[in-house]
Motif scaffolding. Structure first.
Motif, short mmCIF file in Angstrom:
data_model
loop_
_atom_site.label_atom_id
_atom_site.label_comp_id
_atom_site.label_asym_id
_atom_site.label_seq_id
_atom_site.Cartn_x
_atom_site.Cartn_y
_atom_site.Cartn_z
N GLU A 100 8.42 -9.65 -7.94
CA GLU A 100 7.52 -8.88 -8.55
C GLU A 100 6.66 -8.22 -7.13
OE1 GLU A 100 4.68 -9.93 -11.71
OE2 GLU A 100 6.14 -11.29 -12.67
N VAL A 101 7.04 -6.73 -7.52
CA VAL A 101 6.79 -5.69 -6.77
C VAL A 101 6.21 -4.88 -6.90
CG1 VAL A 101 7.33 -4.04 -4.28
CG2 VAL A 101 9.13 -5.56 -5.38
N HIS A 102 4.66 -5.11 -7.15
CA HIS A 102 3.19 -4.01 -6.95
C HIS A 102 3.17 -3.32 -6.51
CE1 HIS A 102 2.86 -6.47 -10.62
NE2 HIS A 102 3.04 -7.06 -9.50
N SER A 103 2.37 -1.71 -6.50
CA SER A 103 1.74 -0.93 -5.77
C SER A 103 0.69 -0.70 -6.16
CB SER A 103 2.33 0.96 -5.66
OG SER A 103 4.09 0.47 -5.18
N VAL A 104 -0.58 -0.92 -4.67
CA VAL A 104 -1.76 -1.02 -5.51
C VAL A 104 -2.60 0.46 -5.12
CG1 VAL A 104 -4.46 -1.95 -4.81
CG2 VAL A 104 -1.96 -3.25 -4.39
N VAL A 105 -2.25 1.24 -6.47
CA VAL A 105 -3.25 2.25 -6.01
C VAL A 105 -4.68 2.47 -5.81
CG1 VAL A 105 -2.68 5.11 -7.93
CG2 VAL A 105 -0.87 2.85 -7.23
N ALA A 106 -5.10 3.47 -5.36
CA ALA A 106 -6.64 3.66 -5.40
C ALA A 106 -6.96 5.16 -6.15
CB ALA A 106 -7.34 3.46 -3.85
N PRO A 107 -7.78 4.85 -7.33
CA PRO A 107 -8.66 6.25 -7.18
C PRO A 107 -9.32 6.98 -6.85
CG PRO A 107 -9.42 4.45 -8.50
CD PRO A 107 -7.96 4.03 -7.79
N ALA A 108 -9.68 8.14 -7.27
CA ALA A 108 -10.61 8.50 -6.33
C ALA A 108 -12.16 8.79 -6.51
CB ALA A 108 -10.34 10.20 -6.44
N THR A 109 -12.34 8.42 -4.90
CA THR A 109 -13.72 7.28 -5.52
C THR A 109 -14.77 8.04 -3.67
OG1 THR A 109 -14.69 5.44 -5.10
CG2 THR A 109 -13.15 5.25 -4.25
N ASP A 110 -16.01 8.21 -4.11
CA ASP A 110 -16.92 8.20 -2.18
C ASP A 110 -16.43 9.87 -1.95
OD1 ASP A 110 -18.26 6.17 -3.33
OD2 ASP A 110 -17.38 5.04 -2.60
N LEU B 250 -13.30 11.09 -2.19
CA LEU B 250 -11.53 10.86 -1.31
C LEU B 250 -10.30 11.11 -2.58
CD1 LEU B 250 -11.82 7.44 0.53
CD2 LEU B 250 -11.88 9.24 1.51
N LYS B 251 -9.88 12.01 -2.07
CA LYS B 251 -8.88 12.46 -3.14
C LYS B 251 -7.97 11.17 -4.02
CE LYS B 251 -8.75 16.82 -1.63
NZ LYS B 251 -8.33 17.92 -1.21
N ASP B 252 -7.49 11.35 -5.06
CA ASP B 252 -6.63 10.49 -5.68
C ASP B 252 -5.39 9.87 -4.92
OD1 ASP B 252 -5.63 8.48 -7.61
OD2 ASP B 252 -4.59 10.50 -8.43
N GLY B 253 -5.04 8.92 -4.46
CA GLY B 253 -3.76 8.31 -3.61
C GLY B 253 -4.42 7.97 -2.16
N TRP B 254 -5.35 8.03 -1.63
CA TRP B 254 -6.29 7.63 -0.43
C TRP B 254 -5.56 6.34 0.42
CZ3 TRP B 254 -9.05 3.98 0.89
CH2 TRP B 254 -9.39 3.42 -0.06
N LEU B 255 -5.41 5.58 -0.98
CA LEU B 255 -5.35 4.55 -0.13
C LEU B 255 -4.04 4.29 0.33
CD1 LEU B 255 -5.83 1.33 0.16
CD2 LEU B 255 -4.92 0.91 -1.88
N GLU B 256 -2.65 4.74 -0.30
CA GLU B 256 -1.27 5.27 0.43
C GLU B 256 -1.39 5.88 1.38
OE1 GLU B 256 2.57 6.61 -1.57
OE2 GLU B 256 1.29 7.01 -2.51
N GLY C 175 0.97 -1.35 0.05
CA GLY C 175 -0.07 -0.25 -0.27
C GLY C 175 0.93 1.51 -0.34
N VAL C 176 1.80 1.31 0.67
CA VAL C 176 2.72 2.52 1.08
C VAL C 176 4.01 1.61 0.50
CG1 VAL C 176 2.53 2.92 3.52
CG2 VAL C 176 2.73 4.40 2.05
N ARG C 177 4.95 2.96 0.37
CA ARG C 177 6.93 2.63 0.88
C ARG C 177 7.36 3.15 2.43
NH1 ARG C 177 10.98 2.38 -4.10
NH2 ARG C 177 11.55 1.38 -2.00
N GLU C 178 7.92 1.86 2.76
CA GLU C 178 8.07 3.08 4.27
C GLU C 178 8.80 3.92 3.98
OE1 GLU C 178 10.49 0.93 8.24
OE2 GLU C 178 9.83 -0.27 6.56
N PRO C 179 8.44 5.11 4.85
CA PRO C 179 9.33 6.41 5.48
C PRO C 179 10.70 5.79 6.20
CG PRO C 179 7.09 6.25 7.15
CD PRO C 179 6.87 4.88 5.98
#
Length: 524
Positions: A478-488, A490-496, A456-460
Motif C-alpha cells: 500500500e502507498v499513501h500520501s500524508v496530506v497536511a491541512p492548513a495550520t498556523d 501555512l496554506k493547504d498542502g504545505w507538507l508536500e 510526503g511528495v512524489r518524485e519530480p
C-alpha cells in the motif's frame, strides 16, 4: 427501350481490364500449406496498414522514420528490378520483373529495423524478479521472435508459391536487411547523439567564451608605446603564453570552432510542426516505450473514478441485487493521525541533514511497526548519502533494519519517506522500490514485511521518470500520501511543498521557504 447502345464498349471490354497485383495471389488449391502461405505473403500490405494506424494513434517518431525508410526501400527495389530485368520463374504467376524480390526486401527491412530497435530498448530485469517484470521480458523476447519468424516465413512463401527463385529471394532479403540496419543507424541512432556545430548554429548556452584576439608583431599597445624593432624581445614576450594566447596555424584558422549542441532528434521534436502534430519519442524517456508508466497512470485514474462512484453511492438506501464494482481501499490517510504525522515530519528533519547535491535529492526515511502505540517508535532511520557511497534514504534505513535480529515473526512494518521511493536510478544502482521488495522476499512469508509506504511528495521528473508508487502497488504494498491541512498560517498542502523544497536543497529551482521549518525543526 434503352436510349443507349448495349454493344460492348471500352468501358466494359474485358480486354481492357487489369489485375491489381497488390492483393492478387494465386496458389495451388490442393496444397493446404499454400493456402496459409497465400495469406502470409500479403504481410507487406498488413504492415503498411499497421504503420498508418500506429502513426495516427501513437504519433511515434520511430514509426514515422520506419515508414519513410520502408518507402525508400521499395523505391530502390523498383529501380533495381527495371535495371536488372530478370524474369520470374513462371510466366503466369506475377507481373513484372523478379530480381530482387520486393516482398523479401520489404520484410527484411522491417525485421532488421525493429529487431535493432527492440534489441537496444528492452525492459530491465528487476531485482528481485517480479511476476510483472518477468512477463514484460517474456513478451519482449516473444515479439522479437515473431518478427524474425514472420520475415522468414514471408520470404519462404514467395518460393513455395513459385513467384520467385531462391536467388531472387536471398538477394531481396539481404538487401532489405542491409537497408534496414543502415536506415536505423542514420535515422534513429545518429540523431540521438549530441552534435558539435559552429558557434552561429550551436545553442548560446553551450558556447564557450571566445578566446582573446592575437596581436600582430607590429601592433601598438598605446599612443605612448613605441613599436619594437625586429629581432628584439622584452620580458613580456619571453613569458610563457597562456592557452588563450596560443597561436593558431593558418589551416586551423580556416576551420570554425565547434561547440556542443543538442541532438538532432531533440531539435526535430522541439520544432513547432512536431509539437503541432504531437510527435513524440517514448523510448527516449522510458526503456519500454512507456507501457508501464501509461498503465500506472490509467490505473490511478481508474481507481479514482471507482472511489468517486463509491462515495456517490455509499449513502444510497436502495438495495438491489445488481452487482457493483468493489471500490479499493483509500490510498490517502488523513494527516490528523498523530503517528503518521510525526514520522513524516521526522523524515523532513532527516532530509535536512543530507549533504546538498545538485544532481540528487535530499530525502529522509523512517521505518516503524504498523501497530499504533509505543510499538510505533522508529526502528530504523536514514537519509540520502548517510552511508558511504551514493546511498538513498530508504537504502540506508533498510541496511540498518537488516542487521536487527529482534524483529518478531510476521511483524508488519510501515516505511515513511519524504519523497516517493525511486523505481529507476540514473547511476544504475538498485532502485529503492526493488530494495523494499527484496527485503520482503528475504523475510519470507513468516518474517517481518513492509506492508505500507507513506510519502510526503512524489518524485519530480528532474533526473528520471519515477513510477515507484505504481510498482509498489502492483506488488501488493500500500502507498499513501500524508496530506497536511492548513495550520498556523501555512496554506493547504504545505507538507508536500516543504518536502519538495528540502529535497531540492542547493538546486537552482529550489522553491522558496514558506516558514514551515518550525513544524519539524524540533525533531532534528
Amino acid at each position: 427501350m434503352f436510349p443507349f447502345s448495349t454493344a460492348p464498349t471500352s468501358a466494359i471490354d474485358p480486354s481492357s481490364y487489369s489485375v491489381l497485383g497488390l492483393t492478387h495471389v494465386q496458389y495451388d488449391g490442393r496444397d493446404p500449406l499454400a493456402r496459409v502461405l497465400a495469406l502470409v505473403t500479403l504481410s507487406p500490405i498488413f504492415l503498411l496498414c499497421a504503420y498508418t494506424t500506429i502513426i495516427l494513434y501513437r504519433r511515434e517518431l520511430t514509426f514515422v522514420n520506419a515508414l519513410l525508410g520502408q518507402l525508400l526501400c521499395e523505391g530502390i527495389n523498383w529501380g533495381l528490378k527495371r535495371t536488372i530485368r530478370q524474369g520470374r520463374p513462371t510466366d503466369h504467376l506475377g507481373s513484372g520483373y523478379g530480381m530482387p524480390s520486393s516482398h523479401a526486401q520489404f520484410v527484411g527491412f522491417f525485421a532488421a529495423f525493429f529487431l535493432a530497435h527492440f534489441s537496444l530498448h528492452h525492459p530491465r530485469a528487476a531485482r528481485p524478479r517480479t511476476l510483472v517484470n518477468t512477463m514484460r521480458i517474456a513478451e519482449h523476447a516473444l515479439l522479437m521472435l515473431l518478427i524474425a519468424l514472420g520475415a522468414a516465413l514471408t520470404a519462404y512463401s514467395r518460393y513455395h508459391l513459385s513467384y520467385h527463385t531462391p536467388a531472387q529471394i536471398w538477394v531481396g532479403l539481404t538487401l532489405g536487411v542491409a537497408l534496414g540496419l543502415g536506415w536505423y543507424y542514420v535515422a534513429e541512432h545518429m540523431p540521438r547523439q549530441p552534435l558539435r556545430l559552429p558557434a552561429p548554429l550551436a545553442s548560446p548556452a553551450s558556447r564557450r567564451a571566445p578566446s582573446l584576439p592575437l596581436r600582430g608583431k607590429s601592433s601598438a599597445v598605446g599612443s605612448g608605446d613605441s613599436i619594437r624593432k625586429r629581432g628584439t624581445s622584452s620580458a613580456e614576450d619571453k613569458a610563457p603564453r597562456g592557452p588563450t594566447h596560443r597561436r593558431r596555424s593558418s589551416l586551423s584558422a580556416l576551420i570554425p570552432e565547434l561547440h556542443p549542441a543538442p541532438p538532432l532528434r531533440q531539435l526535430i521534436l522541439d520544432h513547432p510542426l512536431a509539437v503541432a502534430f504531437r510527435l513524440r519519442d517514448s523510448w527516449s524517456v522510458w526503456r519500454d516505450g512507456g507501457i508501464e508508466q501509461e498503465y500506472g497512470r490509467w490505473r490511478d485514474e481508474w481507481e479514482r473514478r471507482r472511489r468517486d462512484w463509491r462515495d456517490a453511492h455509499s449513502d444510497s438506501a436502495v438495495e438491489d441485487d445488481t452487482p457493483r464494482i468493489a471500490p479499493p481501499r483509500r490510498r490517502r490517510e488523513k494527516a490528523d493521525s498523530k503517528r503518521h504525522y510525526r514520522h513524516i515530519l521526522t523524515t523532513l528533519a532527516l532530509a535536512d541533514k543530507c549533504v546538498p547535491n545538485q544532481t540528487a535529492f535530499c530525502v529522509g526515511c523512517v521505518i516503524s511497526f504498523s501497530a499504533s502505540g509505543k510499538e510505533s517508535a522508529a526502528l530504523a532511520t536514514g537519509y540520502s548519502r548517510e552511508l558511504p557511497g551514493n546511498t538513498h534514504a530508504e537504502e540506508s534505513a533498510l541496511a540498518k533494519l537488516d542487521s536487527d535480529t529482534s524483529l518478531p515473526a510476521g511483524a508488519e512494518l510501515d516505511l515513511y519517506t519524504s519523497m516517493e521511493p525511486c523505481s529507476v536510478r540514473s547511476s544504475g544502482n538498485v532502485p529503492c522500490v526493488q530494495r523494499i521488495l527484496a527485503f520482503n522476499a528475504r523475510q519470507g512469508d513468516k518474517g517481518a514485511r513492509i506492508v505500507r509506504v507513506f510519502m510526503g511528495v512524489r518524485e519530480p521528473p528532474d533526473f528520471v521518470a519515477c513510477a515507484g508508487v505504481e510498482e509498489l502497488r502492483r506488488e501488493g504494498v500500500e502507498v499513501h500520501s500524508v496530506v497536511a491541512p492548513a495550520t498556523d498560517g501555512l496554506k493547504d498542502g504545505w507538507l508536500e511543498r516543504e518536502a519538495l523544497r528540502i529535497a531540492k536543497k542547493s538546486h537552482d529551482d529550489q522553491p522558496q521557504s514558506e516558514g514551515a521549518e518550525r513544524m519539524w525543526r524540533s525533531l532534528a
